[in-house]
Design a protein around this motif. Sequence first.
Motif: not given
Length: 577
Positions: A375-404
């Motif tokens: 459930a923790t994994r699902r809740v965490s994923e809901l916050a970073v997944r786009d509901t229409v396409t299932g892809l990572w969302n803008r919030r996740w993109l900003d964090e990942r792009l900064e890391e990369e």
Amino acid sequence: MIAEMPAIEAHAETSVVRKGLKVLILAENPDEAFLLRRSLLESVWFDAELAEAWSGNEGLSLLESSSFDCVFLDHRLPDGDSTAWLEALSARYPLLPIILITGQSNETMAVEALKRGAWDYLAKNSLSSEILDSAIESGLKKRARLHALEEQKQKLLEEERLKVLMQLAGATAHELSQPLTGLVGFCDLLRRDEACPQHLRYAVDNILRSGQRIESILKQVRSIHNYDMAVGQTTPASLSFDRDSRLLVVEDDDVDFQNLKQLLATEGNRLHLERARNRAEALRLVEVQAYDLVLADYDLPDGKGIEIVSLLMGTGKFVPCILVTGKGGESLAAEAFHHGFYDYLPKHELNRSAVLRSVWSALERSRMKREIEEATRRVSELAVRDTVTGLWNRRWLDERLEEETHRSRRYGVPLALCLLDLDHFKRINDTFGHSVGDQVLKTAANIAQASLRQTDFACRYGGEEFALIFTSNTADAVAICCDRIRRKIESEVFEFRGQRFSVTASFGLADHRGKTSAADLLESADKALYQAKTGGRNRIVVECENGLTEWPDGIGQSSLSGESDLKPPGARAFVGC
């Protein structure tokens, strides 16, 4: 390939009129507000209550004092740019549909508005009651979906919180048992001591009775093994093993093993026992077979059984364990819980009821732990997944792009970013509706995702725009992959109510060279995308050392199977595309 679209319920197919709709109009010009108000009042499907404000601050005051179902925001306001007000309002009211009204029918502006928080974008010269109805209906449906998602997330979080509290209650009961047993024992010894003064016996008796009441409460807490979230009641006293479980008994003594096997025999159709005679054999079995529970003896030929939990965790295997021993007392029980055992069973006190309840409790606690983690994994994923396409969302993109970007600068590894934008996407929404538009977005997302390696990432950047992160590659190297995605999107044929149509996409590519931050990389890719859009769309523009260059059309052609025979001069092959 033809993508069949689901049927969409049009307004003409329903006779229900929505009443009590509250709409706020934020406009600078009273004349334009009048035209918008007249179109809204002409609506056949909405009986709207309208309010007007002539500045962003005045509109914000109205929103703070009253709730609205929809906001129409003029592109021009006397106290600030509309994009700034879009960001401010969408941040404060994330579930409020905000529709931007502008006199400039500009696709670039529309994309920017959607990025800033607008739910839709309408041109003033094409306003009509039908178009406004469609925009409002789409906004209300989207808001309902977001409300439902938020309620589901809150319900899930509340259920997991209750489960954790129940587990904490059980753990606390175990921790309190040892000192409480000592307190009761010492009071009993003091009461029996003839040297104890008579005037103290009264106080000792009261302490003893209080300790016994606390002990009774702790027993009740430990007996609560499962909690029904729907009805808020505990499980019945009679235990029921409703699923098959594989148990490993680590016991070198044949008599003790047979005794334990006999005590569990009543649940033989659900509890399947296997035996290991020492720790080494147990570890070998756990490596090749999944077990739901381990019951370990304290004394084993090759070491102490109390260490088996840490040995299992050292191999990366987590299996709940119960310590079964003929030695020790409360101090050994406390040591067992400290080492991570779920329960402690003295051999001289073994009976069918105690063993079954201990096994059932350990299995339930383990199940609850897995459910909480999932459930923790699902809740965490809901916050970073786009509901229409299932892809990572803008919030996740900003964090990942900064890391990369940080990794690229630190270790000198290549990094490329592609911004992909579907051409004339607004026409699809206006012509066929937002549900069809969502299907197009999903198809484009699937095509992009399927073309990437496992080390690359596809994200929904906003609206009809996607971002693709390519690790360990430069922009010119991944252009071949992007061209393959472009061709696949272009070749996709969609069908809705007998009408066939297709879409194209424009690409902007940039890489880490010369960049100092993720924002710089994003800005460069955005400039390349803008060049691709203004240069005619359905093309790829790559940022090179000499500036922006259009990827040659017809070079690097590939079949839809993913094979590529031609590459532009100097381009490096993209592995895994």
